[in-house]
Design a protein around this motif. Structure first.
Motif, PDB file in Angstrom:
ATOM      1  N   HIS A 169       0.868  -1.195   0.000  1.00 29.68           N
ATOM      2  CA  HIS A 169       0.000   0.000   0.000  1.00 29.68           C
ATOM      3  C   HIS A 169       0.893   1.229   0.000  1.00 29.68           C
ATOM      4  O   HIS A 169       1.020   1.922   1.005  1.00 29.68           O
ATOM      5  CB  HIS A 169      -0.879   0.038   1.243  1.00 29.68           C
ATOM      6  CG  HIS A 169      -1.799  -1.132   1.399  1.00 29.68           C
ATOM      7  ND1 HIS A 169      -2.956  -1.261   0.687  1.00 29.68           N
ATOM      8  CD2 HIS A 169      -1.727  -2.223   2.201  1.00 29.68           C
ATOM      9  CE1 HIS A 169      -3.574  -2.379   1.040  1.00 29.68           C
ATOM     10  NE2 HIS A 169      -2.842  -2.990   1.950  1.00 29.68           N
ATOM     11  N   LYS A 201     -10.064  -7.200  -4.096  1.00 25.95           N
ATOM     12  CA  LYS A 201     -10.035  -7.411  -2.637  1.00 25.95           C
ATOM     13  C   LYS A 201     -11.318  -6.914  -1.984  1.00 25.95           C
ATOM     14  O   LYS A 201     -11.742  -5.786  -2.215  1.00 25.95           O
ATOM     15  CB  LYS A 201      -8.828  -6.701  -2.012  1.00 25.95           C
ATOM     16  CG  LYS A 201      -8.779  -6.811  -0.477  1.00 25.95           C
ATOM     17  CD  LYS A 201      -7.521  -6.183   0.125  1.00 25.95           C
ATOM     18  CE  LYS A 201      -7.539  -6.254   1.649  1.00 25.95           C
ATOM     19  NZ  LYS A 201      -6.356  -5.652   2.277  1.00 25.95           N
ATOM     20  N   TYR A 223     -13.150  -3.155   8.926  1.00 24.36           N
ATOM     21  CA  TYR A 223     -13.276  -1.703   8.728  1.00 24.36           C
ATOM     22  C   TYR A 223     -14.748  -1.346   8.484  1.00 24.36           C
ATOM     23  O   TYR A 223     -15.128  -0.834   7.427  1.00 24.36           O
ATOM     24  CB  TYR A 223     -12.388  -1.196   7.580  1.00 24.36           C
ATOM     25  CG  TYR A 223     -10.921  -1.551   7.708  1.00 24.36           C
ATOM     26  CD1 TYR A 223     -10.179  -1.120   8.805  1.00 24.36           C
ATOM     27  CD2 TYR A 223     -10.279  -2.312   6.743  1.00 24.36           C
ATOM     28  CE1 TYR A 223      -8.834  -1.449   8.929  1.00 24.36           C
ATOM     29  CE2 TYR A 223      -8.936  -2.645   6.858  1.00 24.36           C
ATOM     30  CZ  TYR A 223      -8.222  -2.210   7.952  1.00 24.36           C
ATOM     31  OH  TYR A 223      -6.902  -2.543   8.069  1.00 24.36           O
ATOM     32  N   HIS A 279      -9.828  -9.562   3.020  1.00 21.24           N
ATOM     33  CA  HIS A 279      -9.286  -9.179   4.324  1.00 21.24           C
ATOM     34  C   HIS A 279     -10.268  -9.801   5.313  1.00 21.24           C
ATOM     35  O   HIS A 279     -11.386  -9.311   5.487  1.00 21.24           O
ATOM     36  CB  HIS A 279      -9.244  -7.658   4.467  1.00 21.24           C
ATOM     37  CG  HIS A 279      -8.829  -7.193   5.828  1.00 21.24           C
ATOM     38  ND1 HIS A 279      -7.843  -6.261   6.021  1.00 21.24           N
ATOM     39  CD2 HIS A 279      -9.266  -7.516   7.081  1.00 21.24           C
ATOM     40  CE1 HIS A 279      -7.690  -6.038   7.323  1.00 21.24           C
ATOM     41  NE2 HIS A 279      -8.562  -6.781   7.985  1.00 21.24           N
ATOM     42  N   GLY A 330      -3.635  -4.560  10.924  1.00 17.00           N
ATOM     43  CA  GLY A 330      -4.803  -5.426  10.928  1.00 17.00           C
ATOM     44  C   GLY A 330      -4.752  -6.437   9.799  1.00 17.00           C
ATOM     45  O   GLY A 330      -4.443  -6.049   8.682  1.00 17.00           O
ATOM     46  N   ASP A 385       2.144  -6.432   2.940  1.00 14.98           N
ATOM     47  CA  ASP A 385       1.173  -5.452   3.433  1.00 14.98           C
ATOM     48  C   ASP A 385       1.901  -4.161   3.811  1.00 14.98           C
ATOM     49  O   ASP A 385       1.483  -3.460   4.732  1.00 14.98           O
ATOM     50  CB  ASP A 385       0.393  -6.017   4.618  1.00 14.98           C
ATOM     51  CG  ASP A 385      -0.951  -5.338   4.811  1.00 14.98           C
ATOM     52  OD1 ASP A 385      -1.280  -4.447   4.012  1.00 14.98           O
ATOM     53  OD2 ASP A 385      -1.665  -5.707   5.760  1.00 14.98           O
TER      54      ASP A 385
END
Ligand code: URP
Ligand code: ZN
Ligand code: ZN
Ligand code: ZN
Length: 496
Positions: free
Chosen positions: A65, A155, A160, A188, A294, A322
């Motif tokens: 990311h 994804k 969240y 996720h 997370g 990640d």
């Protein structure tokens, strides 16, 4: 005058996922032109001596990311610094995520991310796209992305809540569409509702520090969502990829599903393989906050070794990082409330060394499995094998000369990332990239980077990856239930 686009790597041991062999490699114009001994090579080529070294496919990080805007701030490693660091660590391709805001166009977010990344990347890259809301427009845009934009992986977030999280019926719709367009669904996997309740409970108990992050979402919260995603994916015959498998419980769920014949792949990350969540209980708040991500790094210290065992044995398939880095002053947004600590850790630079140290040096996996889990499997699952993930004639010249005996100590003081700490600080690793070649150019050599922003290229990916869809398509044909042929019931029916 030496020709920089013609390189001969001499005397190394070529390591592919299936075998190792002493051989020379000749590279011309970005591709591997020949592999063999006693090659007829034009004069004036750059010669690199790889005696006593391994020659491996450049690493492929399946999960980054770069410069993500997240939890009120922006990740500090951008596409330029992040990909430079990747190359220094022996990774020559990243797969980053386009994450559109709820209610916004996937295509527009994709276009924006392409413009941002294209100008800055120093290594090749590709993009997964997140599905953060559901509508007919999203469904149509997924198809366009798969058919025209080189995206074959989407994804979906089960966590969240109120930000990116999808409900089960939306997951069902999104997975169905992935199957329809020949993509792989990524999840996720954490139960977002339970996290929201757990967080309230921890805060009400006065637990405001980083340890609250794990306490509000223990392993079973990850394992339950993992099982639920597998069940939903199976219901629609959609291949599934569980990103960042962080706990023993979730890894067991993936492993059992594979044993039961499900088309599911699990991705542990460098952080989960190289360190653990005990740091979040550290007395120093800043130290503890650095490890918040997370799903959480788990406080059970046997977790990294367990995940590595499963990775070695193909219960887990492939590794990412990640990489989503926030410096301490950004983490401090949550100094009084762990729910406000931006989630994310580093890894893109150190993944290869951490996996060599904990996987190969430890004796859990051999050099060939190392290549499988750091590049080849990613290229197969995401459908760009053998363009990448292999050292063979015709493949892209993304090559790393790897010294398995050399050691280095990981430190924020010497890393190339923008983030001001390193979760692997002080870790001594065997396995060091000596030379990194990206698109046929030496971009890193004995500590020196020679890169230009924008020199990497976007790698488009076709749908229906054979590695997964041969099985999926056959199941579709032979696996449809059929009705029992019987005479109509002609007896009495009660009146209501
Ligand atoms: O903590 C994490 N994982 N941050 C990045 C966003 C995500 O969920 O992958
Ligand atoms: Zn995630
Ligand atoms: Zn610590
Ligand atoms: Zn992520």
């Amino acid at each position: 005058m030496l020709n920089q686009s013609r390189i001969l790597i001499k005397g190394g041991k070529i390591v592919n996922e299936d075998c190792s062999i002493i051989s020379d490699v000749y590279i011309e114009d970005g591709r591997i032109k020949e592999v063999g001994l006693n090659l007829q090579i034009p004069a004036g080529v750059t010669v690199i001596d790889a005696t006593d070294k391994l020659v491996i496919p450049g690493g492929i990080d399946t999960h980054t990311h770069m410069e993500l805007a997240f939890m009120g701030t922006k990740a500090v490693d951008d596409f330029h610094i992040g990909t430079k660091a990747a190359l220094a660590g022996g990774t020559t391709m990243i797969l980053d995520f386009v994450i559109p805001q709820r209610g916004t166009s996937l295509l527009e977010a994709y276009d924006r991310w392409r413009v941002t990344a294209d100008a800055k990347v120093c290594c090749d890259y590709s993009l997964h796209v997140a599905v953060t809301w559901w509508s007919d427009k999203v469904k149509k845009e997924m198809e366009t992305l798969a058919k025209e934009k080189g995206v074959n992986s989407f994804k979906m977030f089960m966590a969240y809540k109120d930000v990116f999280m999808l409900q089960d019926h939306e997951l069902y719709a999104a997975f169905s569409q992935c199957k329809e367009i020949g993509a792989i669904a990524q999840v996720h996997a954490e139960n977002g509702d339970l996290i929201a309740e757990g967080a309230k409970k921890m805060l009400s108990l006065g637990i405001t520090g980083p340890e609250g992050h794990e306490l509000c979402r223990p392993e079973e919260v990850e394992a339950e969502a993992t099982q639920r995603a597998i069940t939903i994916a199976h219901a629609v015959n959609c291949p599934l990829y569980v990103v960042h498998v962080m706990s023993k419980s979730a890894a067991k769920v993936v492993s059992n599903a594979r044993r039961n014949g499900r088309v599911v792949f699990g991705e542990p990350i460098a952080a989960g393989l190289g360190t653990d969540g005990t740091h979040c209980w550290h007395k120093d708040w800043a130290h503890a906050a650095k490890f918040v991500m997370g799903p959480p790094l788990r406080p059970d210290p046997s977790t990294p070794g367990y995940l590595m065992d499963l990775l070695a044995n193909d219960d887990l398939s492939v590794t990412g990082t990640d990489n989503c880095t926030f410096s301490v002053c950004q983490k401090a947004l949550g100094k009084d409330d762990f729910t406000k600590i931006p989630n994310g850790v580093n890894g893109v630079e150190d993944r290869m060394s951490v996996i060599w140290e904990k996987g190969v040096h430890s004796g859990k996996m051999d050099e060939n499995r190392f290549v499988a889990v750091t590049s080849s499997n990613a290229a197969k699952i995401f459908n760009f094998y053998p363009q990448k993930g292999k050292i063979a004639k015709g493949c892209d010249a993304d090559v790393v000369i790897w010294d398995p005996k050399a050691t280095r100590k990981i430190s924020a003081a010497t890393h190339h990332q923008a983030v001001d700490y390193n979760i692997f600080e002080g870790m001594e690793c065997h396995g060091v990239p000596v030379v990194t070649i990206s698109r046929g150019k030496v971009v890193y050599e004995r500590g020196q980077l020679k890169t230009q922003p924008g020199q990497g290229r976007f790698v488009p990916r076709q749908p229906y990856a054979e590695f997964i869809y041969k099985r999926v398509n056959q199941r579709e044909q032979v696996g449809q239930p059929s009705p029992v042929i019987r005479k109509p019931y002609d007896g009495e029916i009660i009146a209501i």
